[in-house]
Design an enzyme around this catalytic site. Structure first.
Site, mmCIF file in Angstrom:
data_model
loop_
_atom_site.group_PDB
_atom_site.id
_atom_site.type_symbol
_atom_site.label_atom_id
_atom_site.label_comp_id
_atom_site.label_asym_id
_atom_site.label_seq_id
_atom_site.Cartn_x
_atom_site.Cartn_y
_atom_site.Cartn_z
ATOM 1 C CD GLU A 459 20.426 -13.923 11.864
ATOM 2 O OE1 GLU A 459 20.750 -13.014 11.076
ATOM 3 O OE2 GLU A 459 21.242 -14.732 12.320
ATOM 4 C CG ASP A 533 27.547 -11.563 14.623
ATOM 5 O OD1 ASP A 533 27.671 -11.835 13.412
ATOM 6 O OD2 ASP A 533 26.479 -11.682 15.252
#
Length: 653
Positions: A459, A533
């Protein structure tokens, strides 16, 4: 000279034929019992009657072993047998050979032997025993006749009448061919008005004219104009298409027929077309009126597509009937059709042409000012705190539809109630947005320290790339608290723009790949945590190459099919060599941005470590933490002027 109609008005011949057939069936079934009464008799009493000479004759059916007992005239005159005396008139005269008693024996041979022995000892020596063998041909004929009558009844009552109405004009048994539209007429049935519809000014402006025509048609017709026959509301789910139609019903004050496209669909052939006819018949009788068909793509899909086994013939018949009713012979009526769909690309071209749906009204996702208006509508019944600002809420919800905004307001009220608050505060709305986007927090979920560290760096990689690239939307809130199915999430506030450049898309792909790049830079390997992603960047890169023409190798070519026919086309619109080139270019774009992300992270690895440690310690970091580590962003971006904490889209690990 006017001819007399021999068929009486209102008489349905189908019912007459059905009644006659049922009477014939009843006659054949119960013909044995027409006449006087018949009683059962036990065997010993029967033998006693034979000895006393009361029995005239006995019939024995060798197939069913049924015994029919006929008494003598002398016996019928006795008081105890007077009930069996048959009259000579009425229905009983049709069957004078009605037996007085019947019973069944187990063995016909033994019964015949025993009967002869008793007759030899009886007063009446000439009592006869007749054996009967049914005629096989007659029995078969009767059975066939009965079956034909049953099949005929099924045809008239079930298939023909249920499928589309009877010849007499009815809608069939159970009213299957009747329209399922709900009728709203008169004041007070629908209280929704245009005041309750916020953020759809362009759509309301076009739809208001239809309402005004119904109220004051002379205003338009005196100049020679004609009102559109139909209006099609097109837009993503939750944008307010059905709400707009409901407001039309509340404002127009005319009969309003509402139904869904799936209401025309039925398993019986011809039902859909019959319901369309019945719908427009009722609407014409109450004209001026409005018909609203929600999700019209259920019956309005283009004809001739995906028809591999003929399964959509019934849907096409329904569509053909709808086309005829909307603009065919004899359609000069004051009936306006409003329809809604989020799949306008698959609708039939004949349905979309002027004369049927003259106006295509696009109901898009609301912009910033429109979201403010929608929030003002949904915040009316809520008890709000002093720190709640409509402008702030509108900025936190880019890409939200009207239904999403209502869900945010409702969820904020539930969050505040869960905390036993008297009013709803700003933080409750932020928690509601987080809950809707990311899911419920799972603070009790057990995560290994090594996994937690990897998630934090993942993150932090997103946040670092987003902060250091010019066109990527900056991540302003990052958390490693599990939410829903994700182990971590990053929120960012995307810029509201109408077009996107190549540089902007490349920066977004680079930021999305920052999580996996951070794992490789720090740990020397990668994990499965970047699934979402990879899915996102693959779609983005494929769109750049094959849809938007943002690649030099393919050039200014787009393989996007706006007509929706590619949905049914199993062949690609390009050659195999072009397909290989597209795959190569898509892979090249993603790999180049992945390498770029790794280089940025390697250059700022010390700051990446600081940010990851902050995330492990606090579990949630905000824009202020990013500014503390990296300093203010040097890029000119309107989003930097927003001091509050945005929330809205999610990147999951």
């Amino acid at each position: 000279m006017k001819k007399n109609n021999l068929k009486p008005k209102g008489i349905n011949l189908t019912w007459i034929y059905a009644v006659i057939g049922l009477l014939l069936v009843a006659f054949f079934i119960f013909s044995d019992t027409i006449g006087g009464p018949t009683k059962t008799l036990d065997r010993n009493t029967f033998l006693t009657y034979v000895k006393q000479g009361y029995v005239d004759k006995v019939n024995l059916n060798l197939e069913s072993n049924k015994v029919s007992v006929y008494l003598t005239k002398e016996a019928l005159n006795k008081e105890e047998f007077k009930q069996f005396k048959q009259p000579e008139e009425g229905i009983a005269a049709l069957n004078k050979n009605q037996p007085s008693y019947t019973f069944t024996v187990a063995d016909a041979g033994n019964f015949e032997k025993e009967f002869n022995e008793v007759v030899a000892q009886s007063v009446r020596k000439n009592t006869a025993l007749n054996t009967e063998v049914p005629d096989a041909f007659s029995k078969m004929f009767i059975n066939i006749l009965l079956w034909l009558l049953v099949i005929g009844a099924l045809y008239f009552f079930l298939f023909r009448r249920m499928a589309g109405g009877s010849p007499g004009g009815g809608q069939g048994i159970f009213n299957v061919g009747k329209s399922k539209a709900k009728l709203f007429e008169g004041d007070g049935h629908i209280k929704t008005t245009f005041k309750d519809v916020a953020g759809l000014e362009g759509a309301k402006e076009e739809i208001v004219e239809i309402v005004e025509f119904l109220k004051n048609p002379d205003k338009f017709t005196k100049l020679g104009g004609q009102i559109p026959k139909g209006a099609l509301l097109v837009g993503p789910p939750g944008t307010g298409k059905t709400l707009l139609a409901k407001a039309v019903a509340g404002e127009a004050k005319v009969p309003f027929f509402s139904l869904s496209g799936s209401d025309f669909v039925e398993m019986f052939v011809g039902v859909g077309a019959s319901r369309v006819r019945d719908l427009f018949k009722n609407a014409k009788e109450k004209s001026p009126s409005i018909i609203f068909i929600d999700e019209i793509d259920a019956i309005g899909r283009a004809r001739g597509k995906a028809n591999f086994n003929g399964s959509n013939d019934e849907r096409e018949n329904t569509l053909n009937q709808l086309l005829t009713e909307m603009d065919g012979f004899g359609t000069e009526s004051n009936v306006i059709v409003i329809a809604a769909t989020n799949r306008a690309d698959v609708l039939d071209k004949a349905l979309m042409r002027p004369g049927r749906f003259d106006r295509i009204i696009h109901v898009d996702l609301p912009e910033l000012n429109e979201r403010k208006e929608i929030f003002q509508v949904h915040l009316r019944p809520l008890k709000l705190g002093e720190d709640v600002e409509v402008d702030f809420l509108a900025k936190q919800t880019p890409g939200f539809s009207g239904a999403d905004i209502f869900n945010v307001c409702n969820e904020a009220a539930l969050v505040a109630a869960r905390k036993d608050k008297e009013v709803i505060e700003k933080q409750d709305f932020l928690d509601a947005v987080d809950r809707i986007i990311g899911g419920l927090e799972k603070k009790n979920k057990v995560i290994k320290p090594s996994e937690k560290k990897r998630i934090a760096y993942h993150e932090a990689g997103h946040a670092t790339i987003g902060w250091l690239t010019e066109h990527a939307a900056p991540l302003v809130k990052v958390t490693i608290v599990p939410r829903g199915r994700s182990l971590g999430a990053a929120w960012y506030l995307p810029e509201e723009r109408q077009i996107t450049t190549t540089e902007q898309m490349l920066d977004e792909i680079c930021m999305t790949m920052g999580g996996r790049a951070a794992e490789e830079v720090v740990f020397g390997n990668i994990s499965t945590g970047a699934l979402s992603d990879l899915e996102k960047v693959t779609k983005q890169a494929s769109a750049m190459v094959s849809v938007y023409g943002l690649n030099k190798a393919i050039g200014n070519i787009s393989y996007y099919d706006s007509s929706g026919q590619s949905e049914y086309n199993f062949s690609k619109p390009y050659s195999e060599q072009t397909a290989q080139l597209i795959d190569k270019e898509v892979s090249g774009i993603i790999e180049n941005e992945y390498v770029r992300a790794k280089n940025i992270l390697l250059e700022h690895k010390d700051k990446l470590d600081i940010l990851a440690l902050k995330l492990i310690e606090k579990e949630v970091i905000f824009k202020e933490d990013l500014e503390e580590v990296f300093g203010p962003r040097t890029f000119v971006n309107e989003l930097d002027a927003i001091p509050e904490i945005p929330t809205p889209e999610e990147e999951t690990v």
